[in-house]
Design a protein around this motif. Structure first.
Motif, mmCIF file in Angstrom:
data_model
loop_
_atom_site.group_PDB
_atom_site.id
_atom_site.type_symbol
_atom_site.label_atom_id
_atom_site.label_comp_id
_atom_site.label_asym_id
_atom_site.label_seq_id
_atom_site.Cartn_x
_atom_site.Cartn_y
_atom_site.Cartn_z
ATOM 1 N N VAL A 132 -0.818 14.043 2.856
ATOM 2 C CA VAL A 132 -2.020 14.197 2.288
ATOM 3 C C VAL A 132 -2.411 13.086 1.218
ATOM 4 C CG1 VAL A 132 -3.159 15.325 0.205
ATOM 5 C CG2 VAL A 132 -2.311 17.072 1.706
ATOM 6 N N ARG A 133 -3.059 12.379 1.563
ATOM 7 C CA ARG A 133 -3.600 11.561 0.960
ATOM 8 C C ARG A 133 -4.069 11.453 -0.272
ATOM 9 N NH1 ARG A 133 -5.860 5.692 3.112
ATOM 10 N NH2 ARG A 133 -6.104 4.291 1.323
ATOM 11 N N ILE A 134 -3.304 10.740 -1.537
ATOM 12 C CA ILE A 134 -4.006 11.156 -2.812
ATOM 13 C C ILE A 134 -4.686 10.017 -2.957
ATOM 14 C CG2 ILE A 134 -2.923 12.104 -4.945
ATOM 15 C CD1 ILE A 134 -1.541 13.485 -3.354
ATOM 16 N N ASN A 135 -5.356 10.742 -3.862
ATOM 17 C CA ASN A 135 -6.126 9.623 -5.018
ATOM 18 C C ASN A 135 -5.911 9.450 -6.288
ATOM 19 O OD1 ASN A 135 -7.871 7.784 -6.751
ATOM 20 N ND2 ASN A 135 -9.664 9.418 -5.978
ATOM 21 N N PRO A 136 -4.801 9.350 -6.725
ATOM 22 C CA PRO A 136 -3.983 9.101 -8.033
ATOM 23 C C PRO A 136 -5.016 8.605 -9.201
ATOM 24 C CG PRO A 136 -3.418 7.039 -7.018
ATOM 25 C CD PRO A 136 -3.982 7.504 -6.215
ATOM 26 N N ASN A 137 -3.477 8.837 -10.280
ATOM 27 C CA ASN A 137 -4.779 8.803 -11.762
ATOM 28 C C ASN A 137 -4.378 7.505 -11.849
ATOM 29 O OD1 ASN A 137 -5.716 9.796 -13.579
ATOM 30 N ND2 ASN A 137 -4.397 11.138 -14.304
ATOM 31 N N PHE A 138 -3.931 6.441 -11.210
ATOM 32 C CA PHE A 138 -3.702 4.796 -11.908
ATOM 33 C C PHE A 138 -3.453 4.550 -10.541
ATOM 34 C CE2 PHE A 138 0.364 6.972 -10.234
ATOM 35 C CZ PHE A 138 0.294 6.511 -8.824
ATOM 36 N N THR A 139 -4.044 3.037 -10.808
ATOM 37 C CA THR A 139 -4.823 2.405 -9.890
ATOM 38 C C THR A 139 -4.063 1.072 -10.458
ATOM 39 O OG1 THR A 139 -5.902 1.018 -11.250
ATOM 40 C CG2 THR A 139 -6.678 2.605 -10.459
ATOM 41 N N PHE A 140 -3.663 -0.189 -9.321
ATOM 42 C CA PHE A 140 -3.131 -1.611 -9.124
ATOM 43 C C PHE A 140 -2.881 -1.329 -10.872
ATOM 44 C CE2 PHE A 140 -2.207 -3.550 -5.288
ATOM 45 C CZ PHE A 140 -1.362 -2.100 -4.346
ATOM 46 N N TYR A 141 -3.873 -1.763 -11.484
ATOM 47 C CA TYR A 141 -4.646 -2.167 -12.726
ATOM 48 C C TYR A 141 -4.880 -1.748 -13.906
ATOM 49 C CZ TYR A 141 -5.181 -5.671 -8.531
ATOM 50 O OH TYR A 141 -5.269 -6.038 -7.060
ATOM 51 N N SER A 142 -4.542 -0.249 -13.504
ATOM 52 C CA SER A 142 -5.035 0.578 -14.527
ATOM 53 C C SER A 142 -4.413 2.234 -14.701
ATOM 54 C CB SER A 142 -6.243 0.774 -14.859
ATOM 55 O OG SER A 142 -6.862 2.293 -14.947
ATOM 56 N N SER A 143 -3.954 2.490 -15.799
ATOM 57 C CA SER A 143 -3.307 4.044 -15.817
ATOM 58 C C SER A 143 -4.118 5.259 -15.912
ATOM 59 C CB SER A 143 -2.586 4.412 -17.324
ATOM 60 O OG SER A 143 -3.230 3.545 -18.177
ATOM 61 N N TYR A 192 3.150 -0.006 -9.661
ATOM 62 C CA TYR A 192 2.577 0.108 -9.134
ATOM 63 C C TYR A 192 3.770 1.494 -8.039
ATOM 64 C CZ TYR A 192 0.377 2.383 -4.379
ATOM 65 O OH TYR A 192 -0.104 3.320 -3.639
ATOM 66 N N TYR A 193 4.412 1.305 -7.477
ATOM 67 C CA TYR A 193 6.350 2.086 -6.961
ATOM 68 C C TYR A 193 6.187 3.006 -8.149
ATOM 69 C CZ TYR A 193 5.596 -1.583 -2.962
ATOM 70 O OH TYR A 193 5.406 -1.935 -1.724
ATOM 71 N N GLU A 194 6.900 2.656 -9.543
ATOM 72 C CA GLU A 194 7.296 2.862 -10.129
ATOM 73 C C GLU A 194 6.102 4.830 -10.922
ATOM 74 O OE1 GLU A 194 8.898 1.631 -14.254
ATOM 75 O OE2 GLU A 194 9.628 3.391 -14.068
ATOM 76 N N ASN A 195 4.819 4.244 -10.787
ATOM 77 C CA ASN A 195 3.946 5.394 -11.154
ATOM 78 C C ASN A 195 4.117 6.285 -9.872
ATOM 79 O OD1 ASN A 195 3.182 4.877 -13.525
ATOM 80 N ND2 ASN A 195 1.255 3.257 -12.503
ATOM 81 N N GLY A 219 -0.545 -3.306 -0.610
ATOM 82 C CA GLY A 219 -0.463 -3.964 -1.604
ATOM 83 C C GLY A 219 -0.132 -5.829 -1.842
ATOM 84 N N ILE A 220 0.909 -5.701 -0.591
ATOM 85 C CA ILE A 220 1.659 -7.718 -0.348
ATOM 86 C C ILE A 220 0.246 -8.301 0.365
ATOM 87 C CG2 ILE A 220 3.193 -8.516 0.463
ATOM 88 C CD1 ILE A 220 5.138 -6.184 1.049
#
Ligand SMILES: *Cc1c(COP(=O)(O)O)cnc(C)c1O
Length: 403
Positions: A132-143, A192-195, A219-220
């Motif tokens: 499932v593709r998730i739209n997470p509760n964070f982005t590259f630039y924000s939590s 991002y990976y950590e998140n 992302g790279i």
């Protein structure tokens, strides 16, 4: 980084052409593999699906990130196993699912799509594993999370999981998140990976499932302008490795995937165009080249965007004015609501209208876009991501239909 000798040779024969260099693609692959440990890579085919590029990449044991059913088919015909092909795209049609069935791992893009896949499997009397593709509760630039056309909001995924779990013909065994492209700072990707690993742990702990794979997306970035620094792949590899150690317990038996399109092939190609004519017009030197806008559209878009502002100038025929097209929903529905209209391509730029007040829209409704008789089909990049393209239908005056 380009092969001048071949360019000159080919330039004798052709007035405009792309030249891709396998050596550079192989170097890029080597760079990734040398610096990441126990990570699987997927090539995002929509970046370039030239048959030789695909052959080179797939021969190196890199899987496929397919953005359309035709890309799934293409990867499959390139002898990839179905476990190596991940089909992630919004708005998959019944036809798309039929074409891709048994040839890939489906990544469902919405709750509707999870149910749709279950229904298809039920009809076929099959049981499949899906991601499932998730739209997470964070982005590259924000939590914090943002609204997105891609994936299921993390919160909704948790909320609806019991309902999804009861679907008998599918089993969710993986997640996919692709948040942004073209990042040049390793620090951003490391966070991002950590998140992503925290999210993995949360999903496994709360929902009591074991994820067989997590796809971290891309992302790279690669240098485009001369000031851009080369992405430090070595540093990112180190960071990812230590994160894998930190989350070792949670990631036991889980395959980790990293996607990339541009990193593998972006710098391997040049576009070559020959000067057809020159002239002086009111003191300004004008150069006429072969096939630029229609051969390689992106440099033209740079000039296009530069002239864009709150009161954009006309850029015919690509841009006429802000309200040049109308959207008509074929429906009996009288009640309206505010919506965004996106397309199904795997890019956020595939959007045609935001905050539009339209009659309430449901799956299967037809939407009419006006002013499509000129500079429409002929200007559209139909090869991008190997989608099933729109056809052109002509109604003759006696109502016969010509395809
Ligand atoms: C387009 C796309 C990519 C490719 O991104 P690059 O920035 O070219 O590496 C990766 N993953 C998904 C899901 C995509 O849609």
């Amino acid at each position: 980084m380009f092969n001048e000798k071949v360019i000159i040779e080919q330039g004798e024969k052709y007035d405009s052409f792309y030249l891709y260099d396998e050596k550079i693609v192989l170097e890029n692959i080597k760079n990734l593999k040398e610096n990441f440990f126990n990570i699987n890579f997927l090539y995002s085919m929509k970046a370039n699906h030239h048959p030789e590029i695909l052959k080179t990449i797939f021969k190196e044991k890199i899987g496929a990130d397919a953005a359309s059913s035709n890309e799934v088919l293409n990867a499959y015909e390139n002898k990839l196993n179905k476990e190596e092909i991940f089909y992630s795209a919004p708005g998959k049609s019944d036809k798309d699912i039929e074409i891709a069935f048994n040839k890939c791992i489906f990544i469902a893009d919405s709750i509707n799509e999870i149910k749709k896949l279950n229904t298809v499997c039920k009809k076929k009397n099959k049981k499949i594993k899906i991601g499932v593709r998730i739209n997470p509760n964070f982005t590259f630039y924000s939590s914090d999370g943002v609204p997105s056309k891609f994936g299921v909001d993390e919160e909704i995924f948790f909320e609806k999981f019991d309902e999804i779990k009861s679907l008998e013909n599918i089993k969710i065994t993986g997640i996919h998140v692709h948040s942004s492209s073209q990042e040049l700072k390793t620090e951003i990707l490391k966070n991002y990976y950590e998140n992503m690993f925290i999210l993995t742990k949360k999903i496994q702990d709360k929902l009591k499932i074991k994820l067989e794979f997590i796809n971290l997306g891309s992302g790279i970035g690669i240098p485009f302008s001369l000031e851009d620094k080369i992405f430090d792949v070595k540093q990112l590899g180190k960071e990812l490795n230590s994160l894998c150690n930190k989350f070792k317990k949670d990631l036991e038996g889980t395959n980790i995937y990293v996607e990339t399109g541009r990193y593998l092939c972006g710098n391997s190609g040049v576009y070559v165009t020959k000067v057809m004519d020159t002239k002086i017009s009111r003191g300004k030197k004008i150069i006429i080249l072969k096939n630029t806008f229609n051969g390689f559209i992106r440099p033209s878009l740079v000039e296009f965007v530069k002239s864009y502002s709150e009161n954009p100038k006309m850029n015919e025929p690509l841009f006429t004015k802000k309200d040049a097209f109308q959207y008509i929903v074929l429906t009996e529905e009288k009640e309206t609501e505010i919506v965004d209209l996106y397309g199904n391509l795997c890019t956020s730029t595939d959007v045609i209208g935001k905050n539009l007040n339209l009659p309430k829209i449901k799956i299967g409704d037809l939407i009419i876009v006006t002013n499509a008789g000129c500079y429409a089909s002929v200007l559209s990049p139909k090869k991008f991501s190997s989608q099933i393209p729109p056809i052109e239908i002509y109604v003759k005056k006696d109502n016969t239909i010509i395809y």
